[in-house]
Design an enzyme around this catalytic site. Structure first.
Site, PDB file in Angstrom:
ATOM      1  N   LYS A  87      10.647  -1.442  19.811  1.00  0.00           N
ATOM      2  CA  LYS A  87      10.283  -2.879  19.891  1.00  0.00           C
ATOM      3  C   LYS A  87       8.878  -3.523  18.953  1.00  0.00           C
ATOM      4  CE  LYS A  87       9.660  -7.122  21.727  1.00  0.00           C
ATOM      5  NZ  LYS A  87      10.744  -7.992  21.485  1.00  0.00           N
TER       6      LYS A  87
ATOM      7  N   LYS B 137      20.773 -10.903  15.199  1.00  0.00           N
ATOM      8  CA  LYS B 137      20.764 -10.758  16.839  1.00  0.00           C
ATOM      9  C   LYS B 137      22.191 -10.061  17.091  1.00  0.00           C
ATOM     10  CE  LYS B 137      17.792 -11.014  18.235  1.00  0.00           C
ATOM     11  NZ  LYS B 137      16.506 -11.226  17.242  1.00  0.00           N
TER      12      LYS B 137
ATOM     13  N   TRP C  98       9.323   8.320  20.411  1.00  0.00           N
ATOM     14  CA  TRP C  98      10.119   8.062  19.509  1.00  0.00           C
ATOM     15  C   TRP C  98      10.245   8.839  18.065  1.00  0.00           C
ATOM     16  CZ3 TRP C  98      11.038   5.376  14.688  1.00  0.00           C
ATOM     17  CH2 TRP C  98      12.334   4.785  14.467  1.00  0.00           C
TER      18      TRP C  98
ATOM     19  N   ASN D   6       0.498   8.250  19.124  1.00  0.00           N
ATOM     20  CA  ASN D   6       1.330   7.320  18.321  1.00  0.00           C
ATOM     21  C   ASN D   6       1.049   7.318  16.694  1.00  0.00           C
ATOM     22  OD1 ASN D   6       2.593   6.775  20.930  1.00  0.00           O
ATOM     23  ND2 ASN D   6       1.843   4.572  20.853  1.00  0.00           N
ATOM     24  N   GLY D   7       1.740   7.090  16.150  1.00  0.00           N
ATOM     25  CA  GLY D   7       1.517   7.035  14.607  1.00  0.00           C
ATOM     26  C   GLY D   7       1.839   8.134  13.921  1.00  0.00           C
TER      27      GLY D   7
ATOM     28  N   HIS E 256      30.746 -15.952  -5.300  1.00  0.00           N
ATOM     29  CA  HIS E 256      30.118 -14.887  -6.245  1.00  0.00           C
ATOM     30  C   HIS E 256      30.127 -13.478  -5.818  1.00  0.00           C
ATOM     31  CE1 HIS E 256      28.722 -18.163  -8.349  1.00  0.00           C
ATOM     32  NE2 HIS E 256      28.238 -18.610  -7.230  1.00  0.00           N
TER      33      HIS E 256
ATOM     34  N   CYS F  81       6.850   5.038  19.957  1.00  0.00           N
ATOM     35  CA  CYS F  81       6.309   5.681  21.123  1.00  0.00           C
ATOM     36  C   CYS F  81       5.337   4.989  21.932  1.00  0.00           C
ATOM     37  CB  CYS F  81       5.146   6.785  20.536  1.00  0.00           C
ATOM     38  SG  CYS F  81       6.298   7.814  19.308  1.00  0.00           S
TER      39      CYS F  81
ATOM     40  N   GLU G  52      19.212 -15.130  11.177  1.00  0.00           N
ATOM     41  CA  GLU G  52      18.834 -14.546  12.542  1.00  0.00           C
ATOM     42  C   GLU G  52      20.110 -14.475  13.443  1.00  0.00           C
ATOM     43  OE1 GLU G  52      16.550 -12.961  13.847  1.00  0.00           O
ATOM     44  OE2 GLU G  52      16.502 -13.612  15.942  1.00  0.00           O
TER      45      GLU G  52
ATOM     46  N   ARG H 263      10.528  -0.102  24.588  1.00  0.00           N
ATOM     47  CA  ARG H 263      10.105  -0.069  23.191  1.00  0.00           C
ATOM     48  C   ARG H 263      11.006   1.040  22.589  1.00  0.00           C
ATOM     49  NH1 ARG H 263       4.925  -1.304  22.520  1.00  0.00           N
ATOM     50  NH2 ARG H 263       4.622   0.445  20.767  1.00  0.00           N
TER      51      ARG H 263
ATOM     52  N   GLU I  18      22.163  -6.141  15.908  1.00  0.00           N
ATOM     53  CA  GLU I  18      21.268  -5.023  16.557  1.00  0.00           C
ATOM     54  C   GLU I  18      21.486  -4.867  17.742  1.00  0.00           C
ATOM     55  OE1 GLU I  18      17.040  -6.115  16.893  1.00  0.00           O
ATOM     56  OE2 GLU I  18      17.425  -8.237  17.087  1.00  0.00           O
TER      57      GLU I  18
HETATM   58  O1  M6R Z   1       6.306  -7.515  16.281  1.00  0.00           O
HETATM   59  P1  M6R Z   1       6.921  -8.360  15.115  1.00  0.00           P
HETATM   60  O2  M6R Z   1       7.152  -9.711  15.289  1.00  0.00           O
HETATM   61  O3  M6R Z   1       5.969  -7.892  14.045  1.00  0.00           O
HETATM   62  O4  M6R Z   1       8.272  -7.470  14.830  1.00  0.00           O
HETATM   63  C1  M6R Z   1       9.072  -7.494  13.892  1.00  0.00           C
HETATM   64  C2  M6R Z   1      10.244  -7.127  13.683  1.00  0.00           C
HETATM   65  O5  M6R Z   1      10.338  -5.513  14.120  1.00  0.00           O
HETATM   66  C3  M6R Z   1      11.255  -7.617  15.051  1.00  0.00           C
HETATM   67  O6  M6R Z   1      11.330  -8.868  14.818  1.00  0.00           O
HETATM   68  C4  M6R Z   1      12.587  -7.034  15.057  1.00  0.00           C
HETATM   69  O7  M6R Z   1      13.384  -7.363  13.799  1.00  0.00           O
HETATM   70  C5  M6R Z   1      13.312  -7.371  16.483  1.00  0.00           C
HETATM   71  N1  M6R Z   1      13.920  -6.402  16.840  1.00  0.00           N
HETATM   72  C6  M6R Z   1      14.341  -8.512  16.076  1.00  0.00           C
HETATM   73  O8  M6R Z   1      15.114  -8.740  17.224  1.00  0.00           O
END
Ligand code: M6R
Length: 613
Positions: free
Chosen positions: A608, A487, A75, A101-102, A506, A2, A483, A27, A490
């Site tokens: 985000k 990428k 959201w 938010n929250g 394994h 949100c 990583e 976001r 997602e």
């Molecule tokens: O703001 P933060 O770095 O704490 O966020 C952590 C994760 O939510 C963030 O890295 C998320 O995995 C991204 N979508 C990765 O691209």
């Protein structure tokens, strides 16, 4: 997640808030709404779907005149993403409007309490409980500040609230607990926002609201109160983010722009901290005695920040010789390992507001550990509450998929590792000098690596229609695989997984399907481990996989003939090679997602900054 925007000023609020809501779109959200206060009445428009629907409904805000207002992108957490559940919410009595938010954890109990007092509800949200609770207390005291303070005391969980009261048409009120909320102090206009990127084009003077504080905003100023309603004073901090950094600047996506910004972001994060061949971490002020006494490091973070932590772990153990474990913050917070005053917990976070990382940090501190944070957002909860904090200087990262924040987390991780190693005496002067020289050259080497853009685009065109892609690597290459996999999945929604290459036999090797020539990305940049990686590549190839190998100009030769495709970065200092090798992995994910027609900057279901658990 949100997003909140609030405006109190001399201009029309709605068009300004729509502009900010568009800046919050990245976001992730599923409904949006606006409320303005005018002539002691509240005017509301909200809708499921995109901000553009709201803009069309209000003729870009022209249909909602008024100089004070609140806007929100939601959201969904409680209830469907529909019109009724969208924010803002108006109280049953009609006097109060709230955006939130929250998550209010005791909302069921409070809803029962309010229902018993005659309140009715028209949505499934916890937010409607908040607005009615404020109304309940307002009906008793006719003092909005007192009502907000009383309601805040009864709510459990996390909240950032923007509040309007129709009896005070020139006033905007805000309070928070655990969810981030900032105040933007402008000239004749003031703002609240959950994300500074939403207002950075209008003001850079930011006051970060702390838990339970209450802010009162009018066109001519901002007043700050404690939860007990004592008057507070705090100066605004100046956020020196480049305004252009929050715009696309001619790129088709923020993600591509942010990938291209990496040399500069890394340079900004490294160069002020390297002087005359020495790493100087002025901000840290960690006593050397403490550094020498550390017996164990835990790195607690989420998602990509966690994977930056895995790179840091390998380097901390090899170079600074400190046993280090990386634990997802969501696990760490509820399964605390044995920690004491010789334990250092490193929390890594781009936003500095990730709920699980905040909780992990607080648990660590409560149990006697010291916390060092590596954070991108100045004044954020994690930056403020940790014992020591180092900023990554990536600038605002808008794309949900983290790229330049990851690169700067790696860079700051290298500085910390070498600094610790020097103080703890685990690095020779020669090795230290070689490493620092390599760090100085790193931004240029990253710049050079970006020239792989075209090659990666071509490779993406060969693999974009795959249903499954696996990443394998060893040591730092395994950290990178995590990583690279993150990428890809997602933003392209391709099913992918990363495995430590030695683990293949394994279990995971059963996933290789000769019928579809399952693609395997073999990350093989490490000279020490190249023979092992070649064996693993041969293993999957002989079971029908097609192998795309990410190699260096030194390891390429050994892998040639095994892999169908090679992508080659320059060889570099082993510890810092992830900063080069990540570039083609980011570009690979980007171009695959592009070919698949995905919404790259706003991938489905993702947000985000994850400010709820
Ligand atoms: O703001 P933060 O770095 O704490 O966020 C952590 C994760 O939510 C963030 O890295 C998320 O995995 C991204 N979508 C990765 O691209």
């Amino acid at each position: 997640m949100c997003g909140i925007i609030g405006y109190a000023g001399k201009n029309e609020a709605a068009p300004i808030m729509l502009d900010s809501l568009r800046r919050l779109e990245y976001r992730g959200y599923d409904s949006a709404g606006l409320v303005v206060s005018r002539d002691k009445k509240l005017y509301l428009t909200k809708s499921a779907g995109y901000v553009q629907i709201l803009a069309d409904l209000t003729e870009e805000g022209a249909q909602m005149p008024g100089h004070v207002g609140l806007g929100h992108t939601r959201w969904a957490t409680h209830g469907q993403p529909n019109d009724a559940n969208a924010h803002p919410h108006i109280s049953d009595g009609g006097t109060i409007a709230v955006v939130h938010n929250g998550i209010i954890e005791n909302y069921r109990k409070l809803r029962e309490f309010l229902t018993g007092k005659g309140f009715t509800f028209s949505s499934e949200t916890d937010t409607e409980v908040a607005v009615n609770l404020i109304q309940y207390y307002y009906d008793r005291s006719h003092d909005i500040l007192r009502a907000v303070a009383d309601a805040a005391r009864r709510m459990e969980g996390s909240y950032a609230l923007g509040i309007l009261c129709e009896d005070l048409p020139d006033t905007l009120i805000a309070t928070k607990r655990e969810s981030p909320l900032s105040i933007g102090a402008g000239d004749g206009e003031n703002y609240i926002t959950s994300d500074v990127a939403a207002i950075i084009t209008r003001t850079r003077n930011i006051i970060t609201l702390r838990d339970y504080e209450i802010a009162v905003l009018r066109a001519d100023g901002v007043e700050l109160y404690s939860g007990e309603l004592d008057r507070l004073t705090r100066k605004a901090e100046v956020v020196d983010w480049d305004v252009a950094a929050a715009e696309k600047g001619g790129y088709p996506h923020f993600m591509l722009k942010e990938i291209m910004e990496q040399p500069e972001s890394v340079r900004r994060s490294l160069s002020p901290r390297i002087r005359d061949g020495e790493i100087i971490l002025d901000e840290l002020e960690i006593p050397d005695d403490y550094l020498k006494s550390i017996s164990k490091i835990y790195i607690a973070a989420c998602g990509t920040a966690d994977f930056a932590g895995v790179v840091m772990k390998y380097n901390l153990e090899r170079i600074a010789r400190v046993p280090t474990e990386v634990v997802f913050a969501s696990e760490f917070r509820y399964n605390l390992p044995p920690i004491d005053e010789t334990t250092l917990v490193i929390c890594i976070s781009q936003s500095g507001t990730t709920a699980d990382t905040i909780a992990a940090m607080r648990e660590a501190k409560k149990n006697g550990a010291r916390v060092l944070s590596i954070v991108n957002v100045v004044g954020s909860v994690i930056a403020e509450e940790s014992d020591w904090s180092l900023l990554t200087l990536a600038g605002p990262e808008i794309s949900v998929a983290s790229t330049k924040a990851y690169s700067t987390q790696l860079a700051v991780g290298y500085l910390v590792t070498l600094y610790f190693a020097k103080v703890r005496g685990t690095v020779t002067p020669d090795a230290y000098k070689t490493a620092v020289d390599a760090l100085v050259r790193l931004p240029d080497a990253i710049e050079e690596t970006l020239k792989l853009q075209e090659t990666t685009q071509y490779l993406a065109s060969r693999y974009f229609s795959s249903n499954d892609i696996y990443f394998i690597g060893r040591g730092l290459d395994y950290a990178l695989s995590l990583e690279g996999d993150q990428k890809l999945k997602e933003i392209s929604y391709i099913h992918s997984e990363a495995y430590a290459a030695g683990e293949l036999k394994h279990g995971p090797i059963a996933l290789i399907d000769a019928a579809v020539k399952t693609p395997v990305v073999a990350v093989a940049t490490n000279k020490r481990l190249i023979d092992k990686m070649v064996s693993n590549a041969v293993e999957v190839k002989s079971r029908g996989a097609s192998v795309l190998a990410l190699v260096t100009d030194v390891t390429a030769e050994t892998m040639r003939g095994v892999a169908e495709d090679l992508i080659t970065v320059s060889d570099y200092e082993e510890a810092f090679l992830p900063s080069l090798a990540i570039i083609p992995l980011q570009l690979f994910a980007y171009y695959i997602a592009l070919q698949r027609g995905c919404d790259i900057d706003k991938p489905r279901n993702l947000a985000k900054s994850v400010t709820v658990e």
